[in-house]
Write a protein that holds these residues in place. Structure first.
Motif, short mmCIF file in Angstrom:
data_model
loop_
_atom_site.label_atom_id
_atom_site.label_comp_id
_atom_site.label_asym_id
_atom_site.label_seq_id
_atom_site.Cartn_x
_atom_site.Cartn_y
_atom_site.Cartn_z
N ALA A 87 25.18 28.26 8.02
CA ALA A 87 24.59 27.54 6.89
C ALA A 87 24.71 28.39 5.64
O ALA A 87 24.32 29.56 5.62
N ILE A 88 25.27 27.79 4.56
CA ILE A 88 25.41 28.47 3.28
C ILE A 88 24.47 27.82 2.28
O ILE A 88 24.49 26.60 2.09
N LEU A 133 42.73 31.19 -1.93
CA LEU A 133 41.61 30.34 -2.34
C LEU A 133 41.86 29.75 -3.73
O LEU A 133 41.67 28.53 -3.94
N LEU A 134 42.28 30.57 -4.67
CA LEU A 134 42.51 30.07 -6.02
C LEU A 134 43.61 29.01 -6.04
O LEU A 134 43.49 27.98 -6.73
N GLN A 135 44.67 29.24 -5.30
CA GLN A 135 45.75 28.24 -5.25
C GLN A 135 45.27 26.96 -4.58
O GLN A 135 45.59 25.85 -5.03
N THR A 136 44.50 27.08 -3.51
CA THR A 136 43.97 25.90 -2.82
C THR A 136 43.10 25.07 -3.75
O THR A 136 43.11 23.83 -3.70
N MET A 137 42.36 25.75 -4.62
CA MET A 137 41.46 25.05 -5.53
C MET A 137 42.14 24.55 -6.80
O MET A 137 41.50 23.96 -7.66
N VAL A 162 33.30 35.48 -8.58
CA VAL A 162 32.62 35.39 -7.28
C VAL A 162 32.81 36.70 -6.53
O VAL A 162 33.91 37.27 -6.52
N GLU A 163 31.74 37.18 -5.89
CA GLU A 163 31.80 38.37 -5.06
C GLU A 163 31.05 38.11 -3.75
O GLU A 163 29.96 37.54 -3.76
N HIS A 191 33.79 33.11 6.06
CA HIS A 191 32.86 32.06 6.48
C HIS A 191 32.72 30.95 5.43
O HIS A 191 31.83 30.10 5.55
N GLY A 192 33.57 30.99 4.39
CA GLY A 192 33.53 29.93 3.37
C GLY A 192 32.56 30.18 2.25
O GLY A 192 32.35 29.29 1.41
N VAL A 193 31.97 31.37 2.18
CA VAL A 193 30.97 31.64 1.14
C VAL A 193 31.63 31.68 -0.24
O VAL A 193 31.11 31.11 -1.21
N GLY A 194 32.77 32.35 -0.35
CA GLY A 194 33.44 32.44 -1.64
C GLY A 194 33.83 31.07 -2.17
O GLY A 194 33.64 30.77 -3.35
N GLU A 195 34.39 30.23 -1.29
CA GLU A 195 34.77 28.88 -1.73
C GLU A 195 33.55 28.06 -2.12
O GLU A 195 33.58 27.33 -3.12
#
Length: 357
Positions: free
Chosen positions: A3-4, A157-161, A94-95, A103-107
């Protein structure tokens, strides 16, 4: 599934107030991330040094977000905007703690910050993301200068977004004391000639130079190369300068400044600034450096930086190093840095995304 939870953090008025606890925890998180990723303490700051920057709400609004993974504080997100001409743009950062990555926290943090930007009507987001990996397959910047590693988590991540790489910045480090600075300054002074005079100060801007420094700070946002980022003008006034310096007066860091005056006009046409920690064992940060376009070609950039290195040794000797960041296509400033002995230690991508309404 983990859970985030993402929550906004209030910026305290003082560090000894009860509401400062979460802010202090996020400063520790910031420093832990920087130590791990860089392998050094060069970019570690105290909460007292960072707090004034968060309190500049009139001209540089910032919002701070905390991310928790299964109840544990593991990440932070920074959302920064400007006012007036720059109101269409948001800068995001983001850090995430190393042991909480994957775990998807950055995204989750990044998408939360984008939602905030859309909610405020921003149309463009900019992200500066350090990439510590050397070698391997690279993605070149469209400027033709510099590259970032392909396939690393931050790049994927940046490219995906939907972000696109626009520019690469070089982080450089100069070990102190630097050798041969007096000779470099002499040669730069000879090239500049009698029309230019150096001034130095430590602390707030002397009253007679406030208007000129405000003008130079505005030109920092228009004269520095920003490639396809198209960073907006960031206007400075004497009022803003005074507010900025009043807040920074509570920081234990000291501004160490060298400026150059065009003698025939009596106006400052360039300056450079270090922010210097109180502890001599800590690294100095190079902040803004600018020479107005119309006065370039006289080696004033080299003169400013050499003179400020000498000034630093007078007012606060003993620091181990200085770090600075420059666009890879800013070849003139990189030539100056390399002449003084700076060496690259990191490259970071500057990424842009245009938001849909």
């Amino acid at each position: 599934m983990s859970a985030i939870e993402i929550t906004e953090v209030s910026i305290p008025e003082t560090l000894d107030s009860p509401e400062a606890e979460e802010f202090l925890a996020l400063v520790e998180l910031r420093n832990a991330v920087n130590r791990h990723d860089s392998g050094s303490d060069d970019n570690v700051y105290t909460a007292a040094e960072l707090l004034p920057g968060w309190q500049k709400t009139a001209f540089e609004p910032k919002r701070l977000f905390a991310a928790r993974l299964d109840g544990r504080l593991v990440g932070r997100g920074i959302y920064e905007t400007r006012t007036e001409e720059a109101a269409d743009t948001a800068w995001m950062h983001v850090e995430v703690l190393p042991d909480a990555r994957g775990h998807g926290v950055g995204e989750a943090l990044a998408r939360h910050l984008e939602a905030v930007a859309l909610g405020e009507g921003r149309t463009r987001t900019i992200v500066y993301a350090p990439s510590w990996k050397r070698g391997g397959i690279r993605i070149p910047a469209p400027t033709g200068f510099g590259s970032v590693p392909a396939g690393t988590p931050e790049v994927r991540l940046l490219q995906t977004m939907g972000y696109r790489l626009e520019q690469v910045e070089r982080g450089s480090r100069l070990a102190l004391p630097a050798a041969g600075i007096a000779a470099v300054r002499r040669s730069a002074e000879e090239a500049a000639g009698p029309d230019y005079r150096v001034h130095t100060w430590a602390g707030p801007t002397p009253p007679e130079w406030r208007e000129d420094i405000a003008h130079l700070l505005t030109r920092m946002s228009t004269d520095a190369p920003t490639a396809g980022l198209e960073e907006p003008e960031d206007p400075w006034t004497v009022e803003r300068l005074l507010e900025d310096e009043a807040l920074e007066a509570s920081s234990p860091r000291t501004p160490v400044v060298t400026a150059v005056e065009h003698v025939p006009s009596g106006r400052l046409v360039g300056f450079t600034e270090f922010t210097v920690p109180a502890e001599p064992e800590r690294t100095v940060a190079q902040e803004d450096t600018i020479v107005l376009r119309e006065h370039r070609g006289h080696r004033l950039g080299l003169l400013l930086k050499a003179a400020n290195l000498q000034w630093l040794e007078e007012v606060s000797p003993g620091h181990p190093a200085i770090i600075t960041y420059n666009a890879e296509e800013n070849r003139h400033m990189l030539d100056v840095n390399e002449r003084l002995g700076f060496e690259p230690f990191v490259y970071e991508g500057a990424w842009r995304k245009d938001l849909a309404g």
